[in-house]
Structure formats: C-alpha cells, structure tokens
Design an enzyme around this catalytic site. Structure first.
Site, PDB file in Angstrom:
ATOM      1  N   ASP A 194      12.517  58.177  29.287  1.00 59.07           N
ATOM      2  CA  ASP A 194      11.949  56.827  29.167  1.00 59.07           C
ATOM      3  C   ASP A 194      12.079  56.090  30.514  1.00 59.07           C
ATOM      4  O   ASP A 194      11.092  55.536  31.041  1.00 59.07           O
ATOM      5  CB  ASP A 194      12.715  56.089  28.059  1.00 59.07           C
ATOM      6  N   THR A 224      16.439  65.024  21.876  1.00 61.91           N
ATOM      7  CA  THR A 224      17.449  66.047  22.213  1.00 61.91           C
ATOM      8  C   THR A 224      18.363  65.642  23.369  1.00 61.91           C
ATOM      9  O   THR A 224      19.210  66.427  23.782  1.00 61.91           O
ATOM     10  CB  THR A 224      16.790  67.398  22.559  1.00 61.91           C
ATOM     11  N   GLY A 225      18.207  64.421  23.896  1.00 60.82           N
ATOM     12  CA  GLY A 225      19.076  63.945  24.968  1.00 60.82           C
ATOM     13  C   GLY A 225      20.093  62.962  24.407  1.00 60.82           C
ATOM     14  O   GLY A 225      20.961  63.337  23.616  1.00 60.82           O
TER      15      GLY A 225
HETATM   16  N1  AR6 Z   1      10.826  65.072  32.333  1.00 64.29           N
HETATM   17  C1  AR6 Z   1      10.976  65.850  31.247  1.00 64.29           C
HETATM   18  N2  AR6 Z   1      12.057  65.800  30.439  1.00 64.29           N
HETATM   19  C2  AR6 Z   1      13.037  64.928  30.756  1.00 64.29           C
HETATM   20  C3  AR6 Z   1      12.949  64.052  31.872  1.00 64.29           C
HETATM   21  C4  AR6 Z   1      11.779  64.153  32.681  1.00 64.29           C
HETATM   22  N3  AR6 Z   1      11.600  63.375  33.751  1.00 64.29           N
HETATM   23  N4  AR6 Z   1      14.076  63.292  31.905  1.00 64.29           N
HETATM   24  C5  AR6 Z   1      14.850  63.666  30.856  1.00 64.29           C
HETATM   25  N5  AR6 Z   1      14.225  64.657  30.167  1.00 64.29           N
HETATM   26  P1  AR6 Z   1      16.252  61.484  26.345  1.00 64.29           P
HETATM   27  P2  AR6 Z   1      16.153  60.892  23.440  1.00 64.29           P
HETATM   28  C6  AR6 Z   1      14.661  65.361  28.938  1.00 64.29           C
HETATM   29  O1  AR6 Z   1      17.705  61.131  26.370  1.00 64.29           O
HETATM   30  O2  AR6 Z   1      17.207  61.902  23.150  1.00 64.29           O
HETATM   31  C7  AR6 Z   1      16.453  56.619  26.346  1.00 64.29           C
HETATM   32  O3  AR6 Z   1      17.406  55.780  26.908  1.00 64.29           O
HETATM   33  C8  AR6 Z   1      16.118  65.405  28.620  1.00 64.29           C
HETATM   34  O4  AR6 Z   1      16.763  66.439  29.363  1.00 64.29           O
HETATM   35  O5  AR6 Z   1      15.391  60.991  27.434  1.00 64.29           O
HETATM   36  O6  AR6 Z   1      14.937  60.840  22.564  1.00 64.29           O
HETATM   37  C9  AR6 Z   1      15.486  55.882  25.430  1.00 64.29           C
HETATM   38  O7  AR6 Z   1      15.227  54.580  25.880  1.00 64.29           O
HETATM   39  C10 AR6 Z   1      16.102  65.701  27.131  1.00 64.29           C
HETATM   40  O8  AR6 Z   1      15.952  67.100  26.901  1.00 64.29           O
HETATM   41  O9  AR6 Z   1      15.559  60.981  24.943  1.00 64.29           O
HETATM   42  C11 AR6 Z   1      16.227  55.891  24.127  1.00 64.29           C
HETATM   43  O10 AR6 Z   1      17.168  54.851  24.057  1.00 64.29           O
HETATM   44  C12 AR6 Z   1      14.822  65.022  26.648  1.00 64.29           C
HETATM   45  O11 AR6 Z   1      14.100  64.658  27.830  1.00 64.29           O
HETATM   46  C13 AR6 Z   1      16.940  57.222  24.131  1.00 64.29           C
HETATM   47  O12 AR6 Z   1      17.126  57.553  25.502  1.00 64.29           O
HETATM   48  C14 AR6 Z   1      15.047  63.781  25.815  1.00 64.29           C
HETATM   49  O13 AR6 Z   1      16.171  63.066  26.282  1.00 64.29           O
HETATM   50  C15 AR6 Z   1      16.118  58.318  23.497  1.00 64.29           C
HETATM   51  O14 AR6 Z   1      16.862  59.487  23.431  1.00 64.29           O
END
Ligand code: AR6
Length: 178
Positions: free
Chosen positions: A40, A129-130
């Site tokens: 995000d 998954t993050g």
């Molecule tokens: N490109 C592709 N994948 C990515 C990138 C990127 N630039 N950056 C991170 N990932 P997350 P969530 C992967 O935490 O679990 C935020 O603060 C990362 O390695 O981004 O849905 C929002 O505002 C992981 O595998 O999303 C929400 O508050 C995946 O993206 C919360 O985090 C998702 O990780 C959402 O959490």
C-alpha cells in the site's frame, strides 16, 4: 519482473508491483483507504499524492465509514505504469475464525471489475500475507481456486500474481493448484 511460472493467461512473477505495466494493479489497502505500509505504501509513493486525494474523495463520496473487508474501489493509477488501482481490503488472519471467504472476495471482486471494464492486463499482490498475517500456503490455495474458477469466464484478461521475493513466489507455486 522475473517469471516463475507461466500459464495461458496467468503468470506468477517476482518483482515490485508498482512497476507493472497494464490496465490495473490491485492494492492490499486497509479500511481507511488513506495509505499504510507494505505494498500500500509503495503504491502510494509510486502513484504520487494524487492517489491519496482520489482515495479521500472515495471516502467522502462512496465509503464514509471506510472500505469494508472484501470490497473493492477503483481509482486512476496517476504516476504508476498501470492505468488504474483496484483497492481492496484483505482480512486480518485469525486462527480462531475461517476468513478464507473475505480473502476470496477480494480477488473475485477485483476480477469482476476487470471484466466489467474490459481490462486486458491485471496484477495482484499477495493480499493479507504481510502485515495481516495470512499464512502464504493457505492464501495460495484460496487465490488459485478463485483464479481457476473465474479466469475462463473472462477471456480477454491476463492475470499476473506478483510476489515480492523468489521465496514467496515458490511458496505460492508449491501450495497452489493451477
Ligand atoms: N510489490 C509486490 N509485493 C509487495 C510489495 C511490492 N512493492 N511490497 C510488499 N509486498 P502487505 P497485507 C508484498 O503487508 O498483509 C498495509 O499497511 C509483501 O511481501 O503489504 O494485506 C495496509 O495499509 C506481502 O507478501 O499487505 C494495511 O494496513 C504482500 O505484499 C496492511 O498493510 C502483502 O503484504 C495490509 O496488510
């Protein structure tokens, strides 16, 4: 972006989703729609401040209480290589409750938008998954199930699943049924 697996209209790649060139990328947002960390944060940084303005407008006009989990909202992509961003909110993982349905909804509704708007190229990150803690293997089974079910009905669409590391892409491929 490094390709780990290539199907007919589905590919699994490793890379930064903000660099994806196509009709839309999906954002793993939170209910506020006003940005955050992880993917995000990266999407907002790459898209520029206009994206936050567009999200504020969505909050004011359509989602005053925030975007519900499993729902989607579309904005332009502004400075991104992708033309649109489909924002969605994945579920926070909980051991005590099965939240696979809202996670599937995120993917299904984003695919519905792509079908309605006749998008040709759409990319997803690994939603939930993050920070939200959803186990990657369980998410992989859900995501591959939705894509296998829906993609045949959207013949003009190519979907790219973007993972941030080689390990994440390989974990997905081991657990998914493609
Ligand atoms: N490109 C592709 N994948 C990515 C990138 C990127 N630039 N950056 C991170 N990932 P997350 P969530 C992967 O935490 O679990 C935020 O603060 C990362 O390695 O981004 O849905 C929002 O505002 C992981 O595998 O999303 C929400 O508050 C995946 O993206 C919360 O985090 C998702 O990780 C959402 O959490």
């Amino acid at each position: 972006m490094k390709v780990h697996w290539q199907g007919e209209r589905l590919s699994v790649v490793e890379g930064d989703i903000t660099r994806f060139e196509g009709d839309a990328i999906v954002n793993a947002a939170n209910r506020s729609l006003l940005g955050g960390g992880g993917v995000d944060g990266a999407i907002h940084r790459a898209a520029g401040p206009e994206l936050l303005e567009a999200c504020r407008a969505l909050r004011a006009r359509v989602w005053p209480d925030g975007l519900p989990v499993g729902q989607v909202a579309v904005t332009p992509g502004f400075r991104l290589a992708a033309n649109h961003v489909i924002h969605t909110v994945g579920p926070v993982y909980a051991r005590t409750e099965d939240r696979s349905a809202p996670l599937a909804d995120c993917y299904r509704r984003a695919l519905d938008v792509a079908a309605e708007q006749e998008f040709a190229r759409l990319a997803f990150p690994a939603i939930s998954t993050g920070v939200y803690g959803y186990p990657a293997e369980a998410a992989a089974r859900i995501v591959s199930g939705v894509v296998r079910e829906r993609l045949p009905d959207i013949p003009g669409l190519e979907v790219t699943l973007v993972f941030f590391s080689a390990k994440d892409a390989e974990t997905f491929l081991t657990a998914a049924t493609l």
